[in-house]
Design a protein around this motif. Structure first.
Motif, PDB file in Angstrom:
ATOM      1  N   ALA A 252      26.167  34.139  26.775  1.00 20.87           N
ATOM      2  CA  ALA A 252      26.380  33.726  27.979  1.00 20.87           C
ATOM      3  C   ALA A 252      27.900  33.385  28.508  1.00 20.87           C
ATOM      4  CB  ALA A 252      25.620  32.620  28.462  1.00 20.87           C
ATOM      5  N   SER A 253      28.381  32.611  27.726  1.00 16.89           N
ATOM      6  CA  SER A 253      29.706  32.587  28.118  1.00 16.89           C
ATOM      7  C   SER A 253      31.022  33.459  28.409  1.00 16.89           C
ATOM      8  CB  SER A 253      30.053  31.457  27.164  1.00 16.89           C
ATOM      9  OG  SER A 253      30.442  31.826  25.685  1.00 16.89           O
ATOM     10  N   VAL A 254      30.585  34.273  27.423  1.00 17.09           N
ATOM     11  CA  VAL A 254      31.443  35.593  27.434  1.00 17.09           C
ATOM     12  C   VAL A 254      31.592  36.419  28.639  1.00 17.09           C
ATOM     13  CG1 VAL A 254      32.515  37.671  26.222  1.00 17.09           C
ATOM     14  CG2 VAL A 254      31.786  35.552  25.145  1.00 17.09           C
ATOM     15  N   PHE A 255      30.008  36.677  29.044  1.00 17.80           N
ATOM     16  CA  PHE A 255      29.703  37.635  29.986  1.00 17.80           C
ATOM     17  C   PHE A 255      29.810  37.101  31.397  1.00 17.80           C
ATOM     18  CE2 PHE A 255      27.116  39.780  26.269  1.00 17.80           C
ATOM     19  CZ  PHE A 255      27.001  40.637  27.086  1.00 17.80           C
ATOM     20  N   ILE A 256      29.766  35.504  31.413  1.00 20.03           N
ATOM     21  CA  ILE A 256      29.892  35.023  32.225  1.00 20.03           C
ATOM     22  C   ILE A 256      31.409  34.656  32.244  1.00 20.03           C
ATOM     23  CG2 ILE A 256      30.659  32.634  33.388  1.00 20.03           C
ATOM     24  CD1 ILE A 256      27.571  31.885  32.535  1.00 20.03           C
ATOM     25  N   ALA A 257      32.658  34.825  31.804  1.00 19.02           N
ATOM     26  CA  ALA A 257      34.031  35.268  32.127  1.00 19.02           C
ATOM     27  C   ALA A 257      34.231  36.488  32.584  1.00 19.02           C
ATOM     28  CB  ALA A 257      34.208  34.521  30.700  1.00 19.02           C
ATOM     29  N   LEU A 258      33.580  37.456  31.979  1.00 25.36           N
ATOM     30  CA  LEU A 258      33.430  38.586  32.246  1.00 25.36           C
ATOM     31  C   LEU A 258      33.359  39.346  33.429  1.00 25.36           C
ATOM     32  CD1 LEU A 258      32.596  40.464  29.655  1.00 25.36           C
ATOM     33  CD2 LEU A 258      34.210  41.141  30.295  1.00 25.36           C
ATOM     34  N   THR A 259      32.031  38.388  33.867  1.00 24.12           N
ATOM     35  CA  THR A 259      32.077  38.603  35.376  1.00 24.12           C
ATOM     36  C   THR A 259      32.986  37.986  36.860  1.00 24.12           C
ATOM     37  OG1 THR A 259      29.729  38.934  34.553  1.00 24.12           O
ATOM     38  CG2 THR A 259      29.714  38.817  37.090  1.00 24.12           C
ATOM     39  N   VAL A 260      33.261  37.176  36.053  1.00 20.58           N
ATOM     40  CA  VAL A 260      34.124  36.503  36.831  1.00 20.58           C
ATOM     41  C   VAL A 260      35.939  37.426  37.397  1.00 20.58           C
ATOM     42  CG1 VAL A 260      35.878  34.075  37.056  1.00 20.58           C
ATOM     43  CG2 VAL A 260      33.393  33.559  36.066  1.00 20.58           C
ATOM     44  N   GLY A 261      36.304  37.708  35.704  1.00 23.82           N
ATOM     45  CA  GLY A 261      37.007  38.606  36.121  1.00 23.82           C
ATOM     46  C   GLY A 261      36.898  39.800  36.713  1.00 23.82           C
ATOM     47  N   GLU A 262      35.917  40.031  36.446  1.00 28.94           N
ATOM     48  CA  GLU A 262      35.348  41.531  37.533  1.00 28.94           C
ATOM     49  C   GLU A 262      35.383  40.944  38.749  1.00 28.94           C
ATOM     50  OE1 GLU A 262      32.420  44.032  34.788  1.00 28.94           O
ATOM     51  OE2 GLU A 262      31.898  42.727  35.833  1.00 28.94           O
ATOM     52  N   TYR A 263      35.326  40.419  39.431  1.00 24.21           N
ATOM     53  CA  TYR A 263      34.773  39.546  40.799  1.00 24.21           C
ATOM     54  C   TYR A 263      37.071  39.731  41.023  1.00 24.21           C
ATOM     55  CZ  TYR A 263      34.647  36.594  44.616  1.00 24.21           C
ATOM     56  OH  TYR A 263      34.394  35.797  45.743  1.00 24.21           O
ATOM     57  N   TYR A 264      37.496  38.567  41.003  1.00 27.76           N
ATOM     58  CA  TYR A 264      39.513  38.576  40.973  1.00 27.76           C
ATOM     59  C   TYR A 264      39.795  40.186  41.108  1.00 27.76           C
ATOM     60  CZ  TYR A 264      39.024  34.345  41.671  1.00 27.76           C
ATOM     61  OH  TYR A 264      38.992  33.139  42.243  1.00 27.76           O
ATOM     62  N   ARG A 265      39.296  40.812  39.316  1.00 27.95           N
ATOM     63  CA  ARG A 265      39.463  42.411  39.775  1.00 27.95           C
ATOM     64  C   ARG A 265      39.373  43.308  41.259  1.00 27.95           C
ATOM     65  NH1 ARG A 265      37.800  45.957  35.105  1.00 27.95           N
ATOM     66  NH2 ARG A 265      35.327  45.710  36.282  1.00 27.95           N
ATOM     67  N   TYR A 266      38.116  42.779  41.406  1.00 27.76           N
ATOM     68  CA  TYR A 266      37.737  43.622  42.846  1.00 27.76           C
ATOM     69  C   TYR A 266      38.261  43.465  43.801  1.00 27.76           C
ATOM     70  CZ  TYR A 266      34.067  45.926  45.865  1.00 27.76           C
ATOM     71  OH  TYR A 266      33.455  47.259  46.364  1.00 27.76           O
ATOM     72  N   GLN A 267      38.951  42.415  43.503  1.00 26.45           N
ATOM     73  CA  GLN A 267      39.856  41.086  45.022  1.00 26.45           C
ATOM     74  C   GLN A 267      41.320  42.375  44.996  1.00 26.45           C
ATOM     75  OE1 GLN A 267      38.710  38.139  47.085  1.00 26.45           O
ATOM     76  NE2 GLN A 267      36.604  37.648  46.588  1.00 26.45           N
ATOM     77  N   GLY A 268      41.243  42.689  43.821  1.00 31.03           N
ATOM     78  CA  GLY A 268      42.651  43.261  43.898  1.00 31.03           C
ATOM     79  C   GLY A 268      43.879  42.514  43.009  1.00 31.03           C
ATOM     80  N   TYR A 269      43.378  41.794  42.320  1.00 32.92           N
ATOM     81  CA  TYR A 269      44.391  41.169  41.151  1.00 32.92           C
ATOM     82  C   TYR A 269      44.275  41.318  39.956  1.00 32.92           C
ATOM     83  CZ  TYR A 269      43.940  38.196  44.694  1.00 32.92           C
ATOM     84  OH  TYR A 269      44.417  36.957  47.025  1.00 32.92           O
ATOM     85  N   ASN A 270      45.377  41.036  39.089  1.00 36.61           N
ATOM     86  CA  ASN A 270      45.670  40.852  38.085  1.00 36.61           C
ATOM     87  C   ASN A 270      44.806  40.205  37.086  1.00 36.61           C
ATOM     88  OD1 ASN A 270      46.720  44.012  37.862  1.00 36.61           O
ATOM     89  ND2 ASN A 270      48.996  43.068  38.600  1.00 36.61           N
ATOM     90  N   VAL A 271      43.923  40.658  36.068  1.00 34.38           N
ATOM     91  CA  VAL A 271      43.940  39.317  35.627  1.00 34.38           C
ATOM     92  C   VAL A 271      43.197  39.992  33.955  1.00 34.38           C
ATOM     93  CG1 VAL A 271      41.335  38.191  35.311  1.00 34.38           C
ATOM     94  CG2 VAL A 271      42.026  39.101  37.144  1.00 34.38           C
ATOM     95  N   ILE A 272      43.785  38.769  32.750  1.00 38.01           N
ATOM     96  CA  ILE A 272      43.607  38.810  31.986  1.00 38.01           C
ATOM     97  C   ILE A 272      42.990  37.910  30.991  1.00 38.01           C
ATOM     98  CG2 ILE A 272      44.978  38.515  29.499  1.00 38.01           C
ATOM     99  CD1 ILE A 272      47.711  39.126  31.052  1.00 38.01           C
ATOM    100  N   LEU A 273      41.842  38.516  30.785  1.00 37.18           N
ATOM    101  CA  LEU A 273      40.274  38.027  29.565  1.00 37.18           C
ATOM    102  C   LEU A 273      40.710  37.352  28.498  1.00 37.18           C
ATOM    103  CD1 LEU A 273      38.347  36.123  29.722  1.00 37.18           C
ATOM    104  CD2 LEU A 273      36.457  38.458  29.733  1.00 37.18           C
ATOM    105  N   LEU A 274      40.697  35.755  27.907  1.00 42.24           N
ATOM    106  CA  LEU A 274      41.680  35.419  26.348  1.00 42.24           C
ATOM    107  C   LEU A 274      40.048  35.824  25.776  1.00 42.24           C
ATOM    108  CD1 LEU A 274      44.545  34.130  26.886  1.00 42.24           C
ATOM    109  CD2 LEU A 274      44.269  36.575  26.131  1.00 42.24           C
ATOM    110  N   ALA A 275      39.339  36.348  24.846  1.00 43.80           N
ATOM    111  CA  ALA A 275      38.353  35.599  24.386  1.00 43.80           C
ATOM    112  C   ALA A 275      38.589  35.285  23.028  1.00 43.80           C
ATOM    113  CB  ALA A 275      37.066  36.927  25.095  1.00 43.80           C
ATOM    114  N   ASP A 276      38.126  33.840  22.605  1.00 42.29           N
ATOM    115  CA  ASP A 276      38.402  33.417  21.308  1.00 42.29           C
ATOM    116  C   ASP A 276      37.562  32.810  20.905  1.00 42.29           C
ATOM    117  OD1 ASP A 276      39.252  32.598  18.612  1.00 42.29           O
ATOM    118  OD2 ASP A 276      40.962  31.055  20.322  1.00 42.29           O
ATOM    119  N   SER A 277      36.355  33.291  20.333  1.00 40.86           N
ATOM    120  CA  SER A 277      36.496  34.428  19.442  1.00 40.86           C
ATOM    121  C   SER A 277      35.509  34.827  19.995  1.00 40.86           C
ATOM    122  CB  SER A 277      36.491  33.935  17.877  1.00 40.86           C
ATOM    123  OG  SER A 277      35.901  34.617  17.001  1.00 40.86           O
TER     124      SER A 277
END
Lengths: 591, 437
Positions: free
Chosen positions: A320-345
Motif C-alpha cells: 500500500a505504501s508504495v502505491f499511496i506515494a505514487l498517487t501523491v506524486g501523480e497528484y502534484y504532477r497534475y498540479q504542474g510540479y516536478n516530483v521525484i519519488l524515491l522508493a526504498d526499497s
C-alpha cells in the motif's frame, strides 16, 4: 465502484498471520477495503479474492489481507465492508507530512502512544489548519474531474483545488468566495453526471491503484541536476524518468537516497521508506529539516513528504505504501510540479507480495516470487512520466535490494527491463570505499540526455573501459609487460575515477556538483583524454619511466582532489582546465 | 475467573499440535497444556493458525511424549514476559522462566512480547559513539549508541570472544544476553566473562541451549528484547547481545517447514527478512527515555546465504571476522558518519585513504599469486597489506584510545608510502605527516 449506503458485513472463519477469510451473505467487491473488529479495535484490510462457500448456500468467502497485527482476533469477529478501494487523501498539507504506510500521520499518533499499536488511527491531513481559498469558477460552470475550482497557497506553492477525478462531468451549483477554510469544510457543491449533488472540499480521496491521469503525457527530456557527478555525467535521469538502483547491502544505496533528497533539483520529493530501517527515515525528517532546499533556500522538509512503512511495521501495508506515494506524486504532477519519488526499497515491496502469495498458496514463480512480478513492477514504474499538459513530471527512482547481491534475481531483472536508467552499485567498489559505488562499466545505463555532449560521454566511457582492460592485464601479467602508452591510458582512467566519479557525500563542497561546474570538469577530462602526456626525461628505462608517470599522476590526483574540496570562486574553478593544460605539456611528449 | 478448557488434541506433529473445531482461542494467545490425570502443567503453547475447523498451536516445550488426552487451558492473553530488577544477575529460558536453579523471581509487571514498532518520530538520530578500544572499530567503523550491528563470521571463528570483548567494555546500564541454540560451553564462557569483568550484576541472561525445545528458542529474542525495551523505557541504556541469529533463523525455517509454508530461498520462509527486522528494529535511542543497542552474531558459510544477506539489509552494518581478524573490506558501521566528523580532523580522510590503498593492495596480492606484482609500487602495497592486517585488523590486541589508533594509522602509511601516494590532501599531509613522533 459504487459507494453503497447499505451496511454489508461478514464474520471471520479463518485467521493466519495477516491473511483472513470472511464469510459474507450479501455481496462483496473485489479490492474493496473492510474493517475487522478485534477486541474493540478496528483493523483495516482489503479483499484479495472471492470464492464460493460450498457448505453454506447463499454465502461466499472473501479472502483478505489485513494491514495491522491480528493478535487477539477470533473466529466469528465481525467485518464491515466499506465499498471503496484503498485510497489516499490528497489536498493541501501533504508537504512536510510524515506518515506510516497507510497515511496515518506519525507525529499525531505519537501523541497517543510512543509505540504503534494495532488499531491506532489519525486523520491523514490536519483538519483544523486554515487555508486561504481563492475560487476560480462560477456557478453554472461545467467541469470535469481534475479541473481546478480554486486554489490555496501551500508554502511557496500554489495548490490547485481539483474536482475529484472520479467525477466525469459536473455543473457548479454553489461556490464559496475568498475565505479561510479547513479541509473538512465544503467549498463548492456540484451536480454530477448522475444528477447527484456532490460536496467538494479542499481534499478528496483517490484510489491508489487507479493512476491519476496525465493531461498530456510526453517524453522525459529535461535532465535533472542530482549533484552526483557519475550520474549527471554518465547515467543521467530526466524529469519524468525512471531509474532502478540495485546494490548489495553496504554498497551505498541509503547514502545515495539521502544525497538525492538533499541535492536533486525538484519541486517535491516524496520518500517511500518501504520495509527499510526506521532510523534512515528519521535522519531525513529530523536532520534534513535543518538543511536548505537547493532551489528555494527554505527548509528541505518544505518540499518533502515521507511515507515510513519501515521494516518492522506490518508487511501487508508495504504494498500500500508504495502505491499511496505514487498517487501523491501523480497528484502534484497534475498540479504542474516536478516530483521525484524515491522508493526504498522496491525489493521489500516485492517481498511483501511474495509473503502474501505464499500464504495464499499460489504456485510460486522464480525464487518463490509471484509469477506476475515482472508485470507488476513494470506497471508501477509506468506511472512515472512527464506531462507537457500540466508542465509537471513524476520521476521514480527505486532502489532494489537483490538477494546475495545477485543482479540476476527476478526483481532486479524485471526492474532493468522496466526503467530508463539503471544505477548498479558494485560490491568491489564499495569494498574499496570508492563512493558512490555506481559502476559505470557494468549494469549502469541511461536512455536520458546528459549535461555533456553525447560524444563526450561516450569518450569518457570508452576511456574507462580501456583503462579497466589494462588494469586486468596488469593484474594477470604484471606491470612490466604493459607498454608505456597503455600505462598512461590506465593512469588517465584512474584519474577520472578517483577525481571525478568518486565523490565525498559528506563534504559540503564536494557532495554536490552543479552543471556549470560539471562542464568545467568535463572540459578538463576531455583535455586529459585527448592529449598526449609529456614526461621530463624520455631516456629512462621503462620501469623507471612508469614510476615517474605514476608519481606525476599521483600529484595530479592530489591536486584535483584538493580542487574538488576547495575551489569555489570562478577563478579557482577555472584553474582546473588550465592545470590540465600545464600537466600535459610539461616537457617533451612521450611518444 | 475459571479458565475455559479443551479436552482433546487431534493432531500432534513436530513442535505443533492441533485441536478440532473452534474453541474460541484468539490468534497468538497462550494456552497451558495439562496432564489430564494429574493436572500437572506440561507446557505452554501459542495459537498460530485458527479456522472454523481446527486450531493450531506452537508448543513451547516440544511435543515429545504428549498424549492426545492432554488438556488445554486457555489463558486469553498473548505471551508475556515477567519484568523485575531482581532479574539482574539471573538466568532465564526463552519464555522468561527461571533457568539457573536459583529462587523464584517475583515479577513487578508482565510485559507484552509483541515488540510493537516504536513510532519513528520518537526516535532520536543516534549521535553518541561507543568506544571499544579496537582500532578497526573505533577508527574505521565507529560503533554508536542504539546501533544494531552483528558480527558476521564462519562458525569456527572466535566471534563469541569478540562479542564478549565489545560487551565488557561497553558503556551500558544493563546488559541483556540472549543466546539461542548455544553450546553449553559457550553459555559458560559468557557467564565467566561477565562475572570476571564485574558485569554480572547488571546482566540478565536468557539462554536457549542447542537441543532444547525449538519454540522456546524462537520466542527467546522477543522475551529478551521486551525486557530490554522496558529498561530503556525507564531511562536506562540497555545493550543486547544476540547470539547466534543464524541458529534462530534455522529454528524459524524448521517451524515454517512443519507448518507446510512455501519456502523462498534455501528453505527459509518468505518472511525471514520481516521476522529478523522485527527483532533488530527494537534497537533505538528513544526521546525522553533510554536506549537499546543490539550487537549480534550471525554465523555463515557464505555472505550470500539468506540469513547474513537479509541481516545485512536490516542491520546498521556488520563486523566481518575472518581468520581471527576484523576485516576492513566487508565491515561497515552505517552510523559512523554521525560521530566521526567531530573527532580529529584526520579521522575521516585517513579512513578513506587507507581503505582505498588496501583495496589496491588486495589487487596486488592477487596479482602476486600469479607472479604479476613485479613492480616497485606493488611491492610497497604488499608490505602495507601485511602491516595493516597485523596492526589494524587484529581485534584482540591491547585496547587503544582513538588518538593513539589514528597515530598508528599515520605510522603505517609513513612506513610504506610517499605522501602523494596516499591520496590525502596537501593540508592534512602538512598537518600530520611530519608532526608525528
Amino acid at each position: 465502484m459504487n459507494i453503497r449506503n447499505k451496511e454489508r458485513t461478514g464474520n471471520l472463519i479463518s485467521i493466519q498471520d495477516s491473511l483472513v477469510k470472511v464469510r459474507f451473505k450479501d455481496d462483496v467487491i473485489m479490492g474493496e477495503t473492510a474493517e475487522i473488529s478485534v477486541e474493540g479495535k478496528l483493523l483495516q484490510g482489503e479483499v484479495l479474492q472471492i470464492s464460493p462457500d460450498f457448505k453454506n448456500p447463499g454465502c461466499g468467502i472473501a479472502e483478505m489481507q489485513v494491514f495491522e497485527d491480528l493478535t487477539g482476533a477470533r473466529i466469528g469477529d465481525s467485518v464491515e465492508f466499506k465499498g471503496t478501494p484503498l485510497s489516499v487523501l490528497v489536498g493541501p498539507g501533504l508537504l512536510t507530512s510524515i506518515w506510516d504506510g497507510l497515511q496515518n500521520p506519525l507525529y499525531k499518533l505519537s501523541e497517543q502512544d510512543p509505540y504503534l499499536r494495532p488499531g491506532m488511527h489519525a486523520p491523514a491531513l490536519d483538519e483544523t489548519k486554515l487555508w486561504d481559498f481563492t475560487p476560480a469558477v462560477s456557478v453554472g460552470d461545467v467541469l470535469k474531474g481534475g479541473d481546478t475550482i480554486g486554489s490555496v497557497p501551500e508554502g511557496h506553492f500554489e495548490h490547485k483545488i481539483l474536482v475529484p477525478f472520479g467525477i466525469k462531468k459536473c455543473t457548479v451549483n454553489e461556490i464559496i468566495g475568498q475565505k479561510s477554510v479547513n479541509i473538512t469544510e465544503v467549498v463548492a457543491i456540484v451536480t454530477d453526471e448522475n444528477n447527484q449533488k456532490q460536496e467538494l472540499k479542499l481534499a478528496f480521496r483517490h484510489p491508489v491503484k487507479q493512476p491519476i491521469p496525465f493531461k498530456e503525457r510526453s517524453i522525459p527530456r529535461k535532465t535533472i541536476s542530482t549533484g552526483v557527478r557519475v550520474i549527471d555525467l554518465l547515467a543521467p535521469v530526466s524529469y519524468g524518468g525512471t531509474v532502478g538502483n540495485p546494490g548489495p547491502f553496504g554498497a551505498g544505496k541509503t547514502v545515495m537516497q539521502h544525497t538525492l533528497c538533499k541535492y536533486a533539483i525538484a519541486d517535491v520529493i516524496i520518500m517511500a521508506a518501504c520495509g527499510e530501517r526506521a532510523g534512515e527515515a528519521v535522519e531525513v525528517f529530523k536532520d534534513f529539516a535543518e538543511l536548505e532546499d537547493p532551489s528555494t533556500g527554505e527548509s528541505l522538509m518544505n518540499r518533502m513528504c515521507i511515507f515510513g512503512n519501515t521494516s518492522s511495521m506490518p508487511v501487508a501495508a508495504r504494498e500500500a505504501s508504495v502505491f499511496i506515494a505514487l498517487t501523491v506524486g501523480e497528484y502534484y504532477r497534475y498540479q504542474g510540479y516536478n516530483v521525484i519519488l524515491l522508493a526504498d526499497s522496491t525489493s521489500r515491496w516485492a517481498q511483501a507480495l511474495r509473503e502474501r502469495s505464499g500464504r495464499q498458496g499460489d504456485i510460486p514463480g522464480p525464487e518463490a516470487f509471484p509469477m506476475d512480478i515482472p508485470d507488476q513492477i513494470k506497471g508501477m514504474y509506468q506511472r512515472a512520466g512527464a506531462d507537457s499538459g500540466s508542465g509537471g513530471s513524476l520521476t521514480f527512482i527505486g532502489t532494489v535490494s537483490p538477494a546475495g547481491g545477485n543482479f540476476q534475481e527476478p526483481v532486479t531483472q524485471a526492474t532493468m527491463d522496466a526503467t530508463g536508467g539503471f544505477w548498479g552499485l558494485s560490491q568491489d567498489r564499495a569494498d574499496a570505499k570508492k563512493y558512490p559505488a555506481i559502476d559505470p562499466l557494468a549494469y549502469t545505463t541511461s536512455v536520458y540526455d546528459s549535461f555533456i555532449p553525447w560524444k563526450d560521454r561516450e569518450q569518457i566511457l570508452s576511456t574507462l573501459h580501456e583503462a579497466n582492460g589494462i588494469d586486468q592485464t596488469i593484474s594477470t601479467i604484471g606491470l612490466k609487460k604493459v607498454p608505456i602508452e597503455k600505462y598512461i591510458l590506465f593512469q588517465k582512467g584512474q584519474t577520472i575515477d578517483f577525481c571525478v566519479l568518486q565523490q565525498n557525500a559528506f563534504h559540503d563542497l564536494d557532495a554536490c556538483t552543479r552543471p556549470e561546474r560539471l562542464n568545467v570538469i568535463n572540459e578538463a577530462v576531455q583535455k586529459l583524454i585527448n592529449s598526449e602526456i609529456a614526461i621530463p626525461d624520455p631516456n629512462m628505462d621503462d620501469d623507471e619511466l612508469k614510476e615517474v608517470i605514476r608519481a606525476k599522476f599521483d600529484e595530479l590526483r592530489q591536486w584535483w582532489r584538493d580542487w574538488n574540496m576547495s575551489a569555489e570562486t570562478e577563478e579557482q574553478i577555472a584553474a582546473l582546465p588550465s592545470h590540465i593544460d600545464q600537466f600535459v605539456f610539461e616537457g617533451e611528449p612521450v611518444l | 475467573m475459571i479458565k475455559k478448557e479443551i479436552n482433546r488434541i487431534s493432531e500432534v506433529g513436530k513442535a505443533l499440535i492441533s485441536v478440532e473445531g473452534n474453541p474460541g482461542v484468539a490468534l497468538n494467545h497462550v494456552v497451558e497444556l495439562l496432564d489430564t490425570d494429574t493436572n500437572q502443567s506440561l507446557s505452554f503453547a501459542k495459537a498460530i493458525n485458527i479456522s472454523e475447523n481446527s486450531t493450531r498451536f506452537q508448543v513451547f516445550n516440544g511435543t515429545g511424549g504428549l498424549s492426545t488426552k492432554t488438556k488445554l487451558r486457555m489463558h486469553e492473553v498473548p505471551l508475556t514476559a515477567g519484568f523485575s530488577y531482581n532479574m539482574l544477575g539471573r538466568t532465564f529460558d526463552g519464555i522468561g522462566q527461571v533457568a539457573d536453579n536459583g529462587p523464584e523471581v517475583i515479577f513487578e509487571k508482565q510485559l507484552e512480547t509483541s515488540l510493537d514498532t516504536l513510532n519513528p518520530t520518537v526516535r532520536l538520530v543516534p549521535k553518541q559513539p561507543l568506544w571499544t578500544g579496537i582500532p578497526m572499530i573505533d577508527v574505521f567503523n565507529t560503533l554508536v549508541k542504539s546501533q544494531k550491528i552483528p558480527i558476521f563470521a564462519s562458525p569456527t571463528e572466535p566471534y563469541n570472544r569478540l562479542l564478549s570483548q565489545i560487551a565488557m567494555g561497553a558503556q551500558a546500564d544493563v546488559i541483556i544476553f540472549a543466546g539461542i541454540g548455544l553450546k553449553f560451553d559457550e553459555y559458560h564462557y559468557f557467564k565467566d566473562q561477565l562475572s570476571q569483568s564485574g558485569n554480572i550484576d547488571k546482566t540478565i541472561m536468557f539462554v536457549h541451549l542447542a537441543g532444547e525445545s525449538q519454540i522456546k528458542g524462537l520466542t527467546l529474542p522477543d522475551v529478551a528484547l521486551s525486557v530490554a525495551r522496558e529498561f530503556a523505557d525507564q531511562g536506562k541504556d540497555a545493550l543486547v547481545l544476540l547470539t547466534d541469529m543464524t541458529n534462530w533463523s534455522n529454528i524459524l525455517r524448521n517451524v515454517a517447514n512443519y507448518q507446510d509454508m512455501i519456502p523462498s530461498l534455501q528453505g527459509y520462509p518468505g518472511s525471514l527478512y520481516s521476522e529478523l527486522a522485527r527483532r533488530y528494529e527494537v534497537a533505538a535511542d528513544i526521546e525522553g527515555a533510554g536506549s537499546i543497542t543490539i550487537i549480534g552474531a550471525t554465523t555463515l558459510e557464505s555472505l550470500e546465504d539468506p540469513v547474513p544477506d537479509n541481516t545485512g539489509y536490516i542491520t546498521e552494518g556488520q563486523f566481518f571476522l575472518e581468520n581471527g581478524k576484523l576485516k576492513l573490506a566487508r565491515s561497515l558501521s552505517r552510523l559512523k558518519q554521525q560521530v566521526n566528523g567531530n573527532t580529529r580532523s584526520d579521522h575521516r580522510p585517513i579512513m578513506t585513504a587507507m581503505a582505498s590503498l588496501l583495496a589496491d593492495a588486495e589487487k596486488a596480492y592477487e596479482a602476486a599469486e600469479v607472479g604479476a606484482a613485479n613492480d616497485a609500487f606493488s611491492q610497497k602495497l604488499l608490505a602495507y597489506r601485511s602491516d595493516f592486517i597485523a596492526n589494524m585488523e587484529e581485534p584482540f590486541g591491547d585496547p587503544l584510545e582513538l588518538d593513539a589508533a589514528l597515530d598508528r594509522c599515520w605510522e603505517i602509511l609513513k612506513r610504506h608510502f610517499e605522501p602523494t601516494e596516499t591520496g590525502l590532501s596537501k593540508k592534512l599531509i602538512e598537518e600530520y605527516w611530519d608532526n608525528q613522533n
